[in-house]
Scaffold this motif. Structure first.
Motif: not given
Length: 327
Positions: A40-47, A293-300, A303-307
């Motif tokens: 999760t940390a890396i996915e959101i950091s990449r976005l 709060l916004y839920k993310i699910n490690n679905d690329e 999660d990109r939409k949520q971000f």
């Protein structure tokens, strides 16, 4: 587009019980999964990097208790090429990993230090390791960029500002950030302020003091005002020797968005300063309100939409003065 700071809440665990903090630290509430997943940390950091983000703070709780700390810094610096990665801690245990973190590319270490007095330190944090912490700070400041955060509290440590400035200058510390106390934090969730009540018979709101030290301290220059990150509070920056003394007071104003409309905590200290990634896979819009709060699910894709939804909140943020923030 203005971007908030990105803060990775590595864990909501901390072995300090600071009187102005809460058990979950920067997380709005305790998380079922105590530790942030590296994925999760890396996915959101990449976005965040794709959106133009350049610096990331790893905080908590205390990230020294996060098993993924070294690996995360390694990926952020050597795979995502994040411009600045900073770790925020108050633990002496950071000395065990600081050299490895530096070898992975860590840019800055940020220590919470509110006093140089052992008795006050024990009262504030519930710990008795001040002397060891000071030695760890000195060691780290000899190795990389080092910053001190000090929460200024009326009648507790507001008489130590010059001593803290001298400590920083004597030990090659580049920044000392003086912060006003978040007097409204305990209104949203439980905090450790019951320790303050037992020790001093005071409430958090009794500790607020305006950070206006121009007439008390001989600065080397007139202040420069900056906005830390794209949506941070206006901060006055003074020079004393090689030290930047940075003053953050919420009464100077903050950035608010539509999610702040009708919020019972408005105006608040944190506002839309930072986007936080929590151990329970939530994106946290602000420090105070559990509804943001916004839920993310490690679905690329999702999660990109949520971000992106989160960033729109910050995109439309407007600056408001913070009058009456501490009344």
């Amino acid at each position: 587009m203005k971007l908030p700071q990105l803060r990775l809440i590595a864990t909501d665990f901390c072995d300090s019980k600071c009187i102005y903090c809460r058990p979950s630290g920067e997380a709005v509430c305790k998380c079922e999964n105590n530790n942030l997943s590296l994925t999760t940390a890396i996915e959101i950091s990449r976005l965040y990097k794709e959106m133009g983000g350049k610096d990331i703070k790893i905080t908590g709780g205390d990230p020294v208790y996060w098993k993924n700390l070294v690996d995360c810094v390694d990926v952020l610096k050597n795979e995502l090429f994040i411009e600045k990665v900073e770790v925020i801690t108050r633990s002496v245990k950071i000395k065990k990993v600081i050299d490895v973190l530096i070898s992975k590319g860590l840019d800055s270490i940020n220590f919470s230090l509110d006093t140089l007095n052992k008795e006050k330190y024990n009262m504030i944090t519930g710990k008795n390791d001040l002397l060891e912490l000071l030695e760890v700070i000195k060691y780290c400041s000899s190795k990389l960029h080092c910053k001190i955060n000090t929460v200024v509290m009326k009648g507790i440590n507001d008489d130590e500002i010059e001593d803290l400035i001298n400590f920083c200058n004597d030990n090659g510390i580049e920044e000392l950030k003086l912060l006003d106390i978040i007097t409204d934090l305990h209104k949203s969730v439980n905090s450790n302020s019951d320790r303050l009540d037992k020790a001093c018979g005071k409430k958090l709101e009794n500790l607020y003091t305006n950070l206006d030290f121009e007439n008390k301290i001989c600065f080397d220059s007139e202040p420069v005002t900056i906005f830390q990150g794209g949506l941070g509070h206006p901060l006055k920056v003074y020079k004393i020797g090689d030290l930047d003394v940075i003053m953050k007071d919420a009464s100077n104003g903050a950035w608010y968005g539509e999610c702040c409309n009708n919020c019972e905590y408005y105006p608040c200290h944190d506002a839309l300063m930072a986007l936080r990634v929590l151990p329970n896979n939530n994106l946290q819009i602000c420090l105070m309100n559990e509804r943001n709060l916004y839920k993310i699910n490690n679905d690329e894709v999702e999660d990109r939409k949520q971000f992106s939804r989160c960033l729109k909140i910050y995109k439309n943020a407007r600056f408001h003065r913070g009058e009456n923030i501490n009344e």
